[in-house]
Scaffold this motif. Structure first.
Motif, short mmCIF file in Angstrom:
data_model
loop_
_atom_site.label_atom_id
_atom_site.label_comp_id
_atom_site.label_asym_id
_atom_site.label_seq_id
_atom_site.Cartn_x
_atom_site.Cartn_y
_atom_site.Cartn_z
N ASP A 157 -46.43 4.48 28.65
CA ASP A 157 -47.67 5.25 28.54
C ASP A 157 -47.66 6.32 29.62
N GLY A 158 -47.23 7.54 29.25
CA GLY A 158 -47.14 8.58 30.26
C GLY A 158 -47.05 9.95 29.62
N ASP A 159 -46.78 10.95 30.43
CA ASP A 159 -46.66 12.33 29.98
C ASP A 159 -45.38 12.49 29.16
N VAL A 160 -45.52 12.95 27.93
CA VAL A 160 -44.36 13.05 27.03
C VAL A 160 -43.32 14.03 27.55
N ASN A 161 -43.72 14.97 28.39
CA ASN A 161 -42.80 16.01 28.85
C ASN A 161 -42.14 15.70 30.18
N GLU A 162 -42.52 14.60 30.82
CA GLU A 162 -41.98 14.33 32.14
C GLU A 162 -41.37 12.94 32.29
N GLY A 163 -41.43 12.14 31.25
CA GLY A 163 -41.14 10.73 31.44
C GLY A 163 -39.70 10.28 31.28
N VAL A 164 -38.84 11.03 30.59
CA VAL A 164 -37.49 10.55 30.29
C VAL A 164 -36.61 10.61 31.54
N GLN A 165 -36.02 9.48 31.91
CA GLN A 165 -35.11 9.42 33.06
C GLN A 165 -33.74 8.92 32.60
N ILE A 166 -32.70 9.54 33.10
CA ILE A 166 -31.33 9.16 32.73
C ILE A 166 -30.89 7.98 33.59
N LEU A 167 -30.43 6.92 32.92
CA LEU A 167 -29.91 5.75 33.61
C LEU A 167 -28.39 5.74 33.66
N GLN A 168 -27.75 6.25 32.60
CA GLN A 168 -26.29 6.21 32.54
C GLN A 168 -25.81 7.38 31.69
N ALA A 169 -24.77 8.07 32.18
CA ALA A 169 -24.23 9.23 31.47
C ALA A 169 -22.75 9.35 31.81
N GLY A 170 -22.07 10.23 31.08
CA GLY A 170 -20.69 10.53 31.40
C GLY A 170 -19.69 10.11 30.36
N ASN A 171 -20.03 9.09 29.56
CA ASN A 171 -19.15 8.68 28.48
C ASN A 171 -19.65 9.27 27.16
#
Length: 645
Positions: A157-171
């Motif tokens: 439950d938060g701001d749709v434009n600010e909430g996504v955080q990357i946990l894992q990337a690169g593959n």
């Protein structure tokens, strides 16, 4: 017998009509258990193929959760799966039209959780402790590069434009993020081009810090040539997973950082991960697993005692079970059998009672019109045995003239790592009840027979699969069961590719039907979606280094060898096999003055979901064969334009 009419094969009147096949038919999808409530997806052709999340409350009340026009379907990897998650009655789902995530509190309208940009989400789990979702994200916002796949978190439950955080990337790819019971550790699967997950992937485990970000991480299983499937945490915090490290997809667990086998068996406890959210086992408790296993000699639903690793079969009237979910009170799964095309089944643990909650098709058909699946083994190239299910023509109202043998329809399944099964398939009975014989071939590359059988197709796509389909037909001709002059083949997607190769490079078949099949491997190598964009490296060879093989095995380059009629079916919004693949072949057949028909469907993607299009495709294929083989269908069918006939 006086009521039996003698009529040519193909012309028999059947109660298995296209209206029956599409009427009130539903496709089952992802299941879930939330306390005493259970959930599943229904794909409804009568609603334009819309995916509806259905809740069954403890008192048996059924509720459609996502209202019109919301369609719970993700396009991550294009094939989707893992379309929703549920926690304490709140549903979180991906909406097909805009690919945004929505939060759905019962009694309220869905509320968007993610921004209106070109990102897709799948395989969600709820991190209750941190009030967030963890899921796979596929980012398409940069059109100048390949889509980027990530593991991300999204506030509940938060701001749709600010909430996504990357946990894992690169593959290149990620799937199956799963939290341990106390929320302190996260596991996931990952793999890179050119592998598909059933070729080889890695299982990683990481501690989460106070903010929920990934701390120290380690690979605990998997690699370039080991396929891992469905990592899951048991209620006591032990990590279980399926691996094919010993040829068969068997169950393992991680104990003190050591991998140990659980109930080794020459059978498959896993499946090719074409979609997200697949589940072949679940935990009733830390001491008891419910699972489905399948092998050449036996298959079934069973319990595994995790203390003794012993397997105890459960007697159920079904031949397959998927999407298995369980808790200490109930087990939920999707099942099929030779007499049912699909059922949602609940097993009540206290009573042991098995209850069918929903059927994909409620129509009751007299067994006098149902052809039984006969498992056949037949010799193929290089002294190998291949497998198929054979269906003889069957209709209690008709018999054929004594001197006539039936036409044979060879089915080449998709994938190509999928597998034919003995489940009741009304689209097969559509043919057999009209006087066709059908053989559904599990050619080399199919799953269910171990990794070595799957690997028969490595570098040999367009050869091994075609050999096996041809040899299945020849085997039935030699047994005197079918007419060798009326052999036809059909398939969809990868099966469509096999079909086009068989029609082009062999002279066994007299006609065929390609449903969204690949005709030009070169185009498929660069004009398809990310998930499969390097798939052909393993099936054919590296591209462009082995362009010679791509050219040699593309039917479009060898239409001079094609000498029989073909009908094509294509969804115009297909991103996996674009319409150009069919249209190139149609133009080539026109130029050769060979009989050809082409039916293109607006609004359809890869595989047809709308009732009217499913109906039209089946009837059109029957009409096409009737004109080629010279019989009169009993059905009234809208004519198909067949050029050059």
């Amino acid at each position: 017998m006086s009521n039996v009419t003698t009529a040519p094969y193909g012309s028999w009147k059947s109660p298995v009509t296209t209206d029956l096949i599409v009427a009130e038919t539903i496709r089952f999808g992802l299941t879930a258990i939330d306390g005493d409530d259970i959930y599943w997806i229904e794909g409804r052709p009568s609603e334009g193929g819309r995916n509806v999340i259905v809740r069954r409350s403890a008192d048996g009340t059924l509720t459609d959760m996502n209202p019109q026009p919301f369609n719970a379907r993700t396009r991550v990897h294009e094939y989707g799966g893992g379309d929703y998650a549920v926690n304490q009655g709140t549903v979180y789902f991906s909406n097909f039209a805009d690919q945004r995530l929505y939060r759905l509190v019962p009694g309220s309208d869905p509320v968007a959780m993610t921004p209106a940009v070109d990102r897709r989400y799948a395989d969600m789990i709820v991190d209750q402790q941190r009030q967030r979702l963890i899921c796979v994200c596929e980012d398409h916002t940069n059109v100048d590069r390949e889509a980027v796949n990530l593991l991300v978190s999204i506030p509940l439950d938060g701001d749709v434009n600010e909430g996504v955080q990357i946990l894992q990337a690169g593959n290149d790819f990620y799937s199956t993020p799963r939290l341990n019971p106390d929320g302190s550790r996260l596991c996931w699967l990952t793999w890179n081009h050119p592998n598909m997950p059933w070729d080889g992937c890695e299982l990683w485990v990481a501690d989460l810090d106070e903010s929920g970000f990934i701390g120290s991480a380690q690979r605990v299983a998997g690699g370039p040539e080991e396929s891992i499937f469905q990592p899951s945490w048991s209620p006591d915090g032990t990590l279980y997973f399926v691996s094919d490290r010993t040829n068969w997809w068997n169950l393992y667990r991680l104990v003190d950082n050591q991998v140990e086998a659980v109930c080794p068996k020459e059978a498959e406890f896993g499946l090719p991960q074409w979609v997200f959210g697949m589940s072949t086992y679940s935990f009733v408790s830390a001491e008891r697993i419910i699972c489905w296993y399948a092998g050449p000699s036996e298959s079934g639903l069973a319990y595994i005692d995790t203390r003794t690793n012993t397997l105890t079969p459960i007697s159920i009237p079904f031949s397959s079970a998927t999407s298995i979910q369980a808790n200490e009170r109930q087990i939920l799964f999707l099942a099929t059998s030779p007499t049912s095309s699909g059922s949602l089944v609940r097993l009540d643990l206290p009573s042991g009672q098995v209850e069918i909650l929903r059927r994909s098709q409620n129509a009751v058909i007299d067994t006098g019109y149902i052809s039984d699946a006969e498992l056949i083994e037949f010799p193929t190239e290089h002294d190998v045995t291949a497998y198929a299910y054979y269906y003889a023509p069957k209709n209690i109202d008709f018999s054929a003239p004594q001197d006539e043998l039936p036409p044979l329809l060879v089915i080449s399944h998709g994938g190509p790592t999928s597998a034919a099964s003995s489940k009741l398939d009304l689209s097969i009975q559509f043919w057999t009840s009209r006087g066709f014989a059908v053989v559904d071939v599990n050619y080399g590359g199919s799953s269910g027979y171990g990794r070595a059988y799957r690997d028969r197709l490595k570098g040999q796509w367009g050869i091994v699969d075609v050999d096996d389909c041809v040899n299945a037909a020849k085997y039935l001709v030699e047994r005197g069961l079918v007419d060798g002059e009326r052999l036809t083949i059909q398939g969809g997607s990868a099966g469509g590719y096999t079909t086009l190769c068989a029609l082009t490079f062999r002279d066994t078949f007299k006609a065929g039907a390609s449903h969204f099949g690949v005709s030009d491997l070169n185009i498929f190598a660069y004009d398809t979606h990310k998930f499969e964009s390097r798939y052909l490296y393993g099936l054919i060879g590296p591209y462009p280094e082995r362009k010679d093989l791509y050219d040699a095995r593309s039917a479009i380059n060898h239409t001079d060898q094609l000498s029989c009629p073909v009908i094509f079916f294509q969804g115009l919004e297909d991103k996996i096999v674009p319409p150009s693949q069919a249209e190139l072949m149609v133009e080539a057949l026109r130029a050769k003055k060979l009989p050809v028909a082409y039916l293109a469907f607006e609004g359809e993607q890869h595989g047809f979901r709308r009732a009217e299009n499913i109906k039209r495709a089946l009837e059109a294929e029957l009409y096409f064969y009737s004109k080629i083989f010279g019989f009169q269908p009993a059905d009234t069918i809208e004519p198909v334009l067949i050029e050059n006939l």
